[in-house]
Scaffold this motif. Structure first.
Motif, PDB file in Angstrom:
ATOM      1  N   ARG A   1       0.835  -1.203   0.000  1.00 22.25           N
ATOM      2  CA  ARG A   1       0.000   0.000   0.000  1.00 22.25           C
ATOM      3  C   ARG A   1       0.869   1.251   0.000  1.00 22.25           C
ATOM      4  NH1 ARG A   1      -5.481  -0.518   0.993  1.00 22.25           N
ATOM      5  NH2 ARG A   1      -6.164  -2.613   1.583  1.00 22.25           N
ATOM      6  N   ALA A   2       0.355   2.311  -0.619  1.00 16.68           N
ATOM      7  CA  ALA A   2       1.080   3.577  -0.654  1.00 16.68           C
ATOM      8  C   ALA A   2       0.919   4.310   0.670  1.00 16.68           C
ATOM      9  CB  ALA A   2       0.551   4.443  -1.787  1.00 16.68           C
ATOM     10  N   THR A   3       2.009   4.866   1.155  1.00 15.14           N
ATOM     11  CA  THR A   3       1.956   5.625   2.412  1.00 15.14           C
ATOM     12  C   THR A   3       1.559   7.074   2.183  1.00 15.14           C
ATOM     13  OG1 THR A   3       4.278   6.276   2.293  1.00 15.14           O
ATOM     14  CG2 THR A   3       3.779   4.170   3.358  1.00 15.14           C
ATOM     15  N   GLY A   4       1.601   7.527   0.938  1.00 17.17           N
ATOM     16  CA  GLY A   4       1.325   8.932   0.638  1.00 17.17           C
ATOM     17  C   GLY A   4       2.572   9.793   0.682  1.00 17.17           C
ATOM     18  N   LEU A   5       3.689   9.219   1.099  1.00 16.37           N
ATOM     19  CA  LEU A   5       4.955   9.941   1.147  1.00 16.37           C
ATOM     20  C   LEU A   5       5.770   9.598  -0.103  1.00 16.37           C
ATOM     21  CD1 LEU A   5       5.817   9.298   4.906  1.00 16.37           C
ATOM     22  CD2 LEU A   5       4.592  11.240   3.906  1.00 16.37           C
ATOM     23  N   VAL A   6       6.872  10.314  -0.278  1.00 17.92           N
ATOM     24  CA  VAL A   6       7.756  10.034  -1.406  1.00 17.92           C
ATOM     25  C   VAL A   6       9.101   9.595  -0.876  1.00 17.92           C
ATOM     26  CG1 VAL A   6       6.582  11.638  -2.939  1.00 17.92           C
ATOM     27  CG2 VAL A   6       8.514  12.445  -1.581  1.00 17.92           C
ATOM     28  N   ARG A   7       9.792   8.818  -1.686  1.00 17.38           N
ATOM     29  CA  ARG A   7      11.086   8.320  -1.234  1.00 17.38           C
ATOM     30  C   ARG A   7      12.196   8.798  -2.165  1.00 17.38           C
ATOM     31  NH1 ARG A   7       8.981   2.949  -3.058  1.00 17.38           N
ATOM     32  NH2 ARG A   7      10.071   2.410  -5.013  1.00 17.38           N
ATOM     33  N   GLY A   8      13.392   8.389  -1.841  1.00 18.88           N
ATOM     34  CA  GLY A   8      14.535   8.800  -2.656  1.00 18.88           C
ATOM     35  C   GLY A   8      14.855  10.256  -2.445  1.00 18.88           C
ATOM     36  N   GLY A   9      15.008  10.975  -3.525  1.00 18.71           N
ATOM     37  CA  GLY A   9      15.369  12.389  -3.443  1.00 18.71           C
ATOM     38  C   GLY A   9      14.195  13.317  -3.284  1.00 18.71           C
ATOM     39  N   GLY A  10      13.005  12.775  -3.036  1.00 18.94           N
ATOM     40  CA  GLY A  10      11.826  13.618  -2.892  1.00 18.94           C
ATOM     41  C   GLY A  10      11.149  13.856  -4.235  1.00 18.94           C
ATOM     42  N   VAL A  11      10.320  14.885  -4.281  1.00 17.91           N
ATOM     43  CA  VAL A  11       9.618  15.228  -5.513  1.00 17.91           C
ATOM     44  C   VAL A  11      10.634  15.701  -6.550  1.00 17.91           C
ATOM     45  CG1 VAL A  11       7.880  16.730  -6.557  1.00 17.91           C
ATOM     46  CG2 VAL A  11       7.520  15.809  -4.262  1.00 17.91           C
ATOM     47  N   LEU A  12      10.514  15.212  -7.759  1.00 20.28           N
ATOM     48  CA  LEU A  12      11.483  15.518  -8.813  1.00 20.28           C
ATOM     49  C   LEU A  12      11.181  16.887  -9.423  1.00 20.28           C
ATOM     50  CD1 LEU A  12      13.544  13.327  -9.179  1.00 20.28           C
ATOM     51  CD2 LEU A  12      12.563  12.779 -11.389  1.00 20.28           C
ATOM     52  N   VAL A  13      11.769  17.909  -8.829  1.00 23.21           N
ATOM     53  CA  VAL A  13      11.577  19.289  -9.285  1.00 23.21           C
ATOM     54  C   VAL A  13      12.928  20.004  -9.242  1.00 23.21           C
ATOM     55  CG1 VAL A  13      10.535  21.513  -8.716  1.00 23.21           C
ATOM     56  CG2 VAL A  13       9.162  19.451  -8.581  1.00 23.21           C
ATOM     57  N   GLY A  14      13.144  20.934 -10.195  1.00 23.55           N
ATOM     58  CA  GLY A  14      14.335  21.778 -10.175  1.00 23.55           C
ATOM     59  C   GLY A  14      15.632  21.004 -10.250  1.00 23.55           C
ATOM     60  N   LYS A  15      16.524  21.233  -9.278  1.00 24.24           N
ATOM     61  CA  LYS A  15      17.841  20.601  -9.282  1.00 24.24           C
ATOM     62  C   LYS A  15      17.744  19.083  -9.165  1.00 24.24           C
ATOM     63  CE  LYS A  15      20.617  24.445  -7.512  1.00 24.24           C
ATOM     64  NZ  LYS A  15      21.549  24.891  -6.452  1.00 24.24           N
ATOM     65  N   ARG A  16      16.674  18.586  -8.520  1.00 29.88           N
ATOM     66  CA  ARG A  16      16.522  17.128  -8.410  1.00 29.88           C
ATOM     67  C   ARG A  16      16.330  16.487  -9.780  1.00 29.88           C
ATOM     68  NH1 ARG A  16      13.335  18.296  -3.472  1.00 29.88           N
ATOM     69  NH2 ARG A  16      14.599  17.668  -1.679  1.00 29.88           N
ATOM     70  N   LYS A  17      15.680  17.217 -10.685  1.00 28.93           N
ATOM     71  CA  LYS A  17      15.546  16.700 -12.050  1.00 28.93           C
ATOM     72  C   LYS A  17      16.914  16.590 -12.714  1.00 28.93           C
ATOM     73  CE  LYS A  17      10.849  17.904 -13.533  1.00 28.93           C
ATOM     74  NZ  LYS A  17      10.031  18.642 -14.516  1.00 28.93           N
ATOM     75  N   ALA A  18      17.733  17.608 -12.529  1.00 28.85           N
ATOM     76  CA  ALA A  18      19.071  17.584 -13.124  1.00 28.85           C
ATOM     77  C   ALA A  18      19.901  16.448 -12.547  1.00 28.85           C
ATOM     78  CB  ALA A  18      19.766  18.927 -12.894  1.00 28.85           C
ATOM     79  N   GLU A  19      19.807  16.230 -11.230  1.00 23.05           N
ATOM     80  CA  GLU A  19      20.545  15.148 -10.591  1.00 23.05           C
ATOM     81  C   GLU A  19      20.080  13.792 -11.111  1.00 23.05           C
ATOM     82  OE1 GLU A  19      19.894  15.739  -6.474  1.00 23.05           O
ATOM     83  OE2 GLU A  19      21.040  17.620  -6.373  1.00 23.05           O
ATOM     84  N   ALA A  20      18.759  13.628 -11.249  1.00 25.50           N
ATOM     85  CA  ALA A  20      18.226  12.367 -11.752  1.00 25.50           C
ATOM     86  C   ALA A  20      18.684  12.102 -13.180  1.00 25.50           C
ATOM     87  CB  ALA A  20      16.697  12.392 -11.690  1.00 25.50           C
ATOM     88  N   LEU A  21      18.761  13.164 -13.972  1.00 29.47           N
ATOM     89  CA  LEU A  21      19.201  13.018 -15.361  1.00 29.47           C
ATOM     90  C   LEU A  21      20.673  12.618 -15.415  1.00 29.47           C
ATOM     91  CD1 LEU A  21      18.256  13.300 -18.295  1.00 29.47           C
ATOM     92  CD2 LEU A  21      19.075  15.663 -18.250  1.00 29.47           C
ATOM     93  N   ARG A  22      21.505  13.264 -14.595  1.00 34.22           N
ATOM     94  CA  ARG A  22      22.929  12.915 -14.565  1.00 34.22           C
ATOM     95  C   ARG A  22      23.125  11.459 -14.152  1.00 34.22           C
ATOM     96  NH1 ARG A  22      23.651  17.863 -11.701  1.00 34.22           N
ATOM     97  NH2 ARG A  22      24.573  19.514 -12.979  1.00 34.22           N
TER      98      ARG A  22
END
Length: 510
Positions: free
Chosen positions: A163-184
């Motif tokens: 079941r989903a807890t409603g929270l996010v894991r890893g680096g959090g919501v993929l926005v801004g610099k997190r998108k760049a990190e995920a792409l790298r």
């Protein structure tokens, strides 16, 4: 929305300035909302998951939380606003249910909002990656199955015991610099993408990593990619909602459901309790429109030994035979592969269950035709889109008295069919529409020289009638079957494992 520490725009070029010729060996990475899709808001898709999995109360919870999400998103923190939507939508849901909606419901709505210019560039590249703040579990099925994405990088939803807890894991919501990190990280062992597509300031960090980057502007507004130009046609889809639930539509749906349910009960009662010659007029009085075209045949005359006519209907909802009867002004029995006990109980016409044993079913249909007219839907299951599924050929072997009937309907708020939900609610959802409509078009009786009695094969007859009905409706014929539909929508072949002492040949159907 915080705007500090963000990159400056990597380019001033817009998507219309990007060439799409000779890109077969290049890689593209694109944002989703506002880029691949015209709409910049993901609320409607969260609302679809909320309603289809959690029902009206989960949709209400999401709607109540949306003002808070909006304030956070635009004035404080974009990730925090998205996190509120994720929590309100997913908390406590089974992961399998979310995946089911992502596979069966969302693609129809995503595909209807595909940005033509972004798709032109995205589809021209040999390798395609999508980088989005949306939960990956919600978008991956559409992006890979319908847009041919090779990689989907999205927000990861946390789960516990399925079941989903409603929270996010890893680096959090993929926005801004997190998108760049995920792409790298995703392209750490290969060269970074040649093309980056985005639509807002928080996309600039990942776009700046690409050799070329292009903005998809919100204005001027463009028309979505038309259905006939979609990379893959949407033949099957599920879910109860007809329209994309914007905040206003979600509120309207919540307010209408109690009223609509009472109205549906009244309409069903009128159809079940009134004599069939009066049902047509009762439906019109209660806002249900019934349009009749063509010339229906007169009732069979038993006194002279005349056998009944077999009405061959296209299958839009389980109510097809009822509206056929309303159009004729007399009850026409129908054979069906399955029907919920509730639908069977409230049906104003006789329904006969088929066993899927060919010899047994053939004998039963012949016996029913000796008693009078009969209706059958040889597709075996419903299809919402302008397609006809393959017609079973059994009916053509049993009689030469064949009258094709093209059935079409209109629903503005709720679909009256389901592959994943409880089918007992199908008639209620159909009649919950403010002003549902059915069109019953009687086509010409099949000439004797085109029947099996004149030497035609059963498959030729079935295919000919399928083409007749499709031409009258401007639909497309397919070879898809009932099993194809259920495998696409429910992950099975539509067969139900029955309890002991219950007919094991029963199958789910619409």
């Amino acid at each position: 929305m915080t705007k500090s520490n963000l990159h400056s725009p990597p380019t001033s070029l817009t998507i219309d300035q990007c060439t799409s010729i000779g890109r077969e060996k290049e890689t593209v990475v694109a944002d989703m909302d506002g880029t691949l899709l015209r709409g910049r808001s993901s609320f409607p898709y969260f609302a679809l998951v909320a309603f289809e999995v959690g029902g009206i109360f989960r949709l209400l919870l999401l709607l109540l939380c949306s003002p808070l999400a909006g304030v956070l998103y635009y004035f404080i923190s974009e990730p925090a606003g998205i996190q509120v939507l994720i929590f309100a939508t997913f908390v406590g849901m089974k992961v399998s249910d979310i995946e089911s909606v992502a596979r069966a419901v969302l693609p129809k709505f995503y595909a209807s909002d595909l940005h033509p210019e972004a798709w032109r560039v995205f589809s021209s590249c040999g390798k395609r990656c999508v980088l989005t703040a949306n939960p990956r579990i919600m978008v991956e099925a559409f992006l890979k199955d319908f847009l041919g994405a090779d990689m989907v990088l999205g927000t990861e939803v946390d789960t516990y015991k399925g079941r989903a807890t409603g929270l996010v894991r890893g680096g959090g919501v993929l926005v801004g610099k997190r998108k760049a990190e995920a792409l790298r990280n995703a392209f750490s062992e290969t060269s970074l993408p040649e093309i980056g597509l985005g639509d807002r300031e928080t996309d600039y960090p990942f776009m700046s990593l690409c050799k070329e980057s292009y903005i998809v502007p919100a204005k001027p507004e463009v028309e979505a990619v038309s259905h006939d130009k979609l990379p893959k046609p949407i033949v099957f889809h599920d879910g109860r909602l007809v329209q994309k639930p914007t905040p206003f539509m979600a509120l309207l749906t919540i307010l209408w459901i109690p009223v609509g349910f009472l109205l549906a009960c009244l309409r069903i009662a009128a159809g079940a309790l009134l004599p069939m010659p009066l049902v047509y007029y009762a439906f019109w009085a209660l806002g249900v429109r019934v349009y009749i075209k063509g010339n229906p045949p007169p009732p069979a005359k038993k006194s002279i030994g005349q056998s009944g006519v077999l009405f061959i209907c296209s299958h839009r909802t389980l109510l097809d035979p009822i509206f056929l009867s309303a159009a004729l002004g007399r009850p026409i029995p129908a054979v069906t592969y399955s029907l919920s006990r509730l639908s069977e109980f409230i049906s104003p016409i006789k329904t006969v269950r088929l066993s899927r044993d060919r010899a047994t079913d053939a004998a039963m249909i012949k016996k029913l035709l000796e008693a009078g007219d009969l209706a059958i839907c040889p597709e075996g299951t419903t299809c919402r889109e302008p397609f006809l599924l393959r017609f079973s050929a059994l009916f053509s072997e049993l009689t030469d008295e064949l009258v094709p009937v093209a059935m079409a309907n209109r629903m503005t708020m709720f679909h009256g069919t389901t592959a994943r939900g409880w089918k007992g609610m199908d008639p209620f959802y159909y009649f919950m529409n403010p002003s549902p409509a059915y069109e019953v078009n009687f086509l010409n009786k099949l000439p004797h020289e085109l029947t099996c009695g004149a030497g035609k094969s059963s498959h030729d007859v079935a295919n000919y009638i399928q083409r007749m009905i499709a031409a009258s409706l401007s639909y497309e014929c397919t070879n898809f079957t009932r099993k194809d539909k259920y495998r696409a929508l429910a992950g099975n072949d539509g067969t139900v494992v029955e309890k002991p002492k219950v007919d094991a040949n029963k199958v789910m159907g619409c």
